[in-house]
Design an enzyme around this catalytic site. Sequence first.
Site, short mmCIF file in Angstrom:
data_model
loop_
_atom_site.label_atom_id
_atom_site.label_comp_id
_atom_site.label_asym_id
_atom_site.label_seq_id
_atom_site.Cartn_x
_atom_site.Cartn_y
_atom_site.Cartn_z
N TYR A 123 0.82 -1.23 0.00
CA TYR A 123 0.00 0.00 0.00
C TYR A 123 0.84 1.28 0.00
CZ TYR A 123 -0.43 -0.21 5.29
OH TYR A 123 -0.26 -0.27 6.64
N GLU A 124 0.16 2.37 -0.24
CA GLU A 124 0.83 3.67 -0.40
C GLU A 124 1.83 3.63 -1.55
OE1 GLU A 124 -0.49 6.09 1.49
OE2 GLU A 124 0.70 7.47 0.29
N GLY A 125 1.48 2.90 -2.61
CA GLY A 125 2.37 2.71 -3.77
C GLY A 125 3.17 1.44 -3.62
N GLN A 154 7.43 2.51 -6.19
CA GLN A 154 8.43 3.32 -5.51
C GLN A 154 9.73 3.36 -6.32
OE1 GLN A 154 7.53 4.97 -2.77
NE2 GLN A 154 5.56 3.91 -2.70
#
Lengths: 591, 591
Positions: free
Chosen positions: B434-436, B441
């Site tokens: 999550y969060e990319g 990344q």
Amino acid sequence: MPTYTAPTKDMQFVLHDVLNVSASDIPGYADLDRDFTNAILEEAGKLAGGVVAPLNVVGDAEGCSFENGVVGTPTGFKEAFEQVKDGGWTGLDMPEEFGGQNMPAVIGTAVGELFSGANQAFTMYQGLTHGAASAILVHGTEQQKATYLPKMVSCEWTGTMNLTEPHCGTDLGLMRTKAEPQGDGSYKISGQKIFISAGDHDMAENIVHLVLAKIPGGPDGIKGVSLFIVPKVMVNEDGSLGARNGVSVGAIEHKMGIHGNSTCVMNYDEATGYLLGEEHKGMRAMFTMMNEARLGVGMQGLSQAEAAYQNAVEYAKDRLQGRDVTGAKNPDGPADPLIVHPDIRRALMDQKSFVEGGRAFLLWGANLIDQAHRSEDKDADGLVSLMTPVIKGFLTDEGYQSTVQAQQVYGGHGYIEEHGMSQFTRDARITMIYEGANGVQALDLVGRKLAQDSGKHVMAFFEIVKTFCKEHGDDEAMADFVGPLKDASKHLQAAGMYFMQNGMKNPNHALAGSYDFMHLFGHVCLGLMWARMAKAANTALAEGTSDAAFYETKLTTARYYMARRLPATAMHLARIESGSDTVMALDAEQF
Amino acid sequence: MPTYTAPTKDMQFVLHDVLNVSASDIPGYADLDRDFTNAILEEAGKLAGGVVAPLNVVGDAEGCSFENGVVGTPTGFKEAFEQVKDGGWTGLDMPEEFGGQNMPAVIGTAVGELFSGANQAFTMYQGLTHGAASAILVHGTEQQKATYLPKMVSCEWTGTMNLTEPHCGTDLGLMRTKAEPQGDGSYKISGQKIFISAGDHDMAENIVHLVLAKIPGGPDGIKGVSLFIVPKVMVNEDGSLGARNGVSVGAIEHKMGIHGNSTCVMNYDEATGYLLGEEHKGMRAMFTMMNEARLGVGMQGLSQAEAAYQNAVEYAKDRLQGRDVTGAKNPDGPADPLIVHPDIRRALMDQKSFVEGGRAFLLWGANLIDQAHRSEDKDADGLVSLMTPVIKGFLTDEGYQSTVQAQQVYGGHGYIEEHGMSQFTRDARITMIYEGANGVQALDLVGRKLAQDSGKHVMAFFEIVKTFCKEHGDDEAMADFVGPLKDASKHLQAAGMYFMQNGMKNPNHALAGSYDFMHLFGHVCLGLMWARMAKAANTALAEGTSDAAFYETKLTTARYYMARRLPATAMHLARIESGSDTVMALDAEQF
């Protein structure tokens, strides 16, 4: 829901193009021509993919039940197990004398990968039975064999292996389970065993427990351990079933994965047991099966990686997300499929090159087991004995990582249970632990196997690599493969040299590098396999194969492994050569 | 059951010996003397270890409930959340104006690690609120801030972030959720969002959803996305709560881990929403929070590694199994503790050197965020923006691996849920996604951040390493650290050079190496951190510290990292320099 397709074509390639099984003089191999093995793999694959695989998520979601002392298996397991039995798959590589088909281990292993890839938890019921039957086959009396083997080969009765106790796993010398001789040749077994896979269930009328226990008055520690046959239901002289024996299930474990397999706490309360093999030689009896059992666990790790990879590929082809930076590949759609993105490909190529290389390694190992047993070849036995901890440790560590990479391709959809990708990682995780945790495999490799028979077997391994490199060193078409393999092999030799020079002074210098050595060794083995596969592909292409795309893909994947995975060997060597100083320096309190 | 002890001493070491926070001229840092930060960490640690940590296994076992449209949290969560609120912990690093304590991010991050290490799923309820509040703080109108922030800072109301839809995760340009303007400044939001952490629950009287949606007629793709505030319960002008808004929970997801956090499918059915920030600038509004949010996820990955490591150490000290090969260490007992075995130590040292190095890296990152925001330092902003994908990707990948290693120390006991070691890996697994997802990344790092401002920030990073090596190059006590750091840094530079020279011709040459580059960068960062920690330890020892054992341990662990982890950089460079040919060669059908 994930799907599973038998990788028959790839298995055929390994069996015939690489290992050339039908040309081997190993007894039983002459029958293994392309059509015959293809028929077996196709048939097993149909059952595995069509019947067994759909039960994988069912088993995970439902798990096993335990009520009033009775263990229940997930919906559909019983019926599927009947189909597997009816097809004769449970006795595939067992002697004809006991109802089997006497196929070589190389076929048993390939078929095993198919069933395990379809459903690891389900296939373990058969796998444990196979292990227990093998022990009886090697160590049992004629009467024991006649009593148990026909039923176990057909899986009418299943089997278990009882080693672990709450306070002892790896260190079995601490065992407390007792076996009191009764004077009539039988023993009363009392004690508790834990983590017993397939320990109890509702899919067979009897369960044959093989139990390690100590006969009072015997030697201390591991040397005083004996192996016993303890049936769940007593077997009468005429082979009919009698009363329940003094063995019961204390609980079933709640585990991270393999929920469909009942992992039991088994309580033995003066249960009647029969010595299998000699008194106090229980560990030896276990060890004779260990190469096969550990190869089987390596196979499981690989099988989960294959299953997860297949689904990741399909997802990467279907899921539209983002655009190819070099230009849209699906310009009429809202986005390009994931598979256009370089980092997704990197992840898929890591998986593909591992799965196919690992499969070749595994089947080569099974091939050596056949050579050792069927041709009574002691060198083959020594070589496979050396490589067994590598097959187990490397294929399960890498197999697990591979399932994690496959899960990652799904993004958030890999984390929810709906797509089944989490199950592959959770199931694969156990393979790094059971049948000897991978740290113990590394210890076995460096602490025992390397120096076995004065290092003869590791020298034989290097000789194989050297011979291959020599034979193909001048072949320009092999240049991409021979060079990297040579370099990797040098790293492995240097690591072995480091252990020789430093391990004598302080064994910790060797043992602190054991895990890295196991991985270094694994990479060299897969490097060798990829070089051999590249050679086979070149040959097929030179001979004008009608399936050039398949062989070209092999060459590309071989190049990927050489370029992108083999560089790990230098890192492992550097870690090994740093010795044990930084590893051992701290007092326990400083952690 | 696993336990959690706040690593206060190690945090104090990083804050004071390494980062020397109280000497910094960043506004608010002058207060951060040793006693003050110790008091905060001790107090937070008490609550985290004593109240929040025991609920970790409860949350995992119970999960969240969903009945008649209402989501329930696990037993004890509500009461513990009240204690966290009462202690003022939810507003620690929020402005005083809205009820917070205005602490710097470096303190917020350290305290965040304590709560997250104690119970990741629980702490996410607050974490999501923090993220949503930060967005309102930066982009909200005065009225929006006055309406929502005091309630969110205190966590009377919690918050969520709604980005993902079933068909789009990373590629938010494909979004379908619509926002129809109502002419009165409000919008009607309709659509479905999935994977919404803390999407609904019973621990707050209102939930403030931040929702990305498209205003019809706006630009296509990602440029037409706007951000909206959509309260679960409408807020009247006087701040009191009104009617339910048109938002409901469709389902809660069944996940691999973080069972204690309710991950919801959210249905917006003409729900009233209010624009946050400018029309069509929704992504920009999200991006301004991304450095903090991604640092927060890196923190989570690290926090699980720390928690798992603590328990693995205790188990390794307690569990008796086998004998030290160099001579019994517990001769009166039946066996020696696991921790005597070199391979167990290798696993523990891998974990220890990662956790402590990662913590220093994380807090350095938070320190740079403070410098960027509080001192309005654009260079610091650029540097932390460059390192953010590394903090997120490297700390979560390695954090996850670290939990797997900790689980492995337990053998079979790590696989059953009873000991809680499986939960650490299952919970940590989400941080890689999550969060990319970490592949994204890597793409952000290599595709955007490296070249940002003409590569100024990566040059600044190299300058920091170079300056450190120059300053301490002649210090004999630093020889073990400066040399390896220099080598690793050269590998990173060579990789950057490869991208520059080859990425222009074909961007795939850079992107195929992006994941390896992220890891290479991470190792150089941890190498730098360990070199700085070694320097700090040398200084303390030279000054005659009364706690020599602590600092000596730091030096040993630093040596371990240099000798055993940094060699990975050469492998990553080799993979990168092999380019994209083998990665991209196959057609999709050949996988």
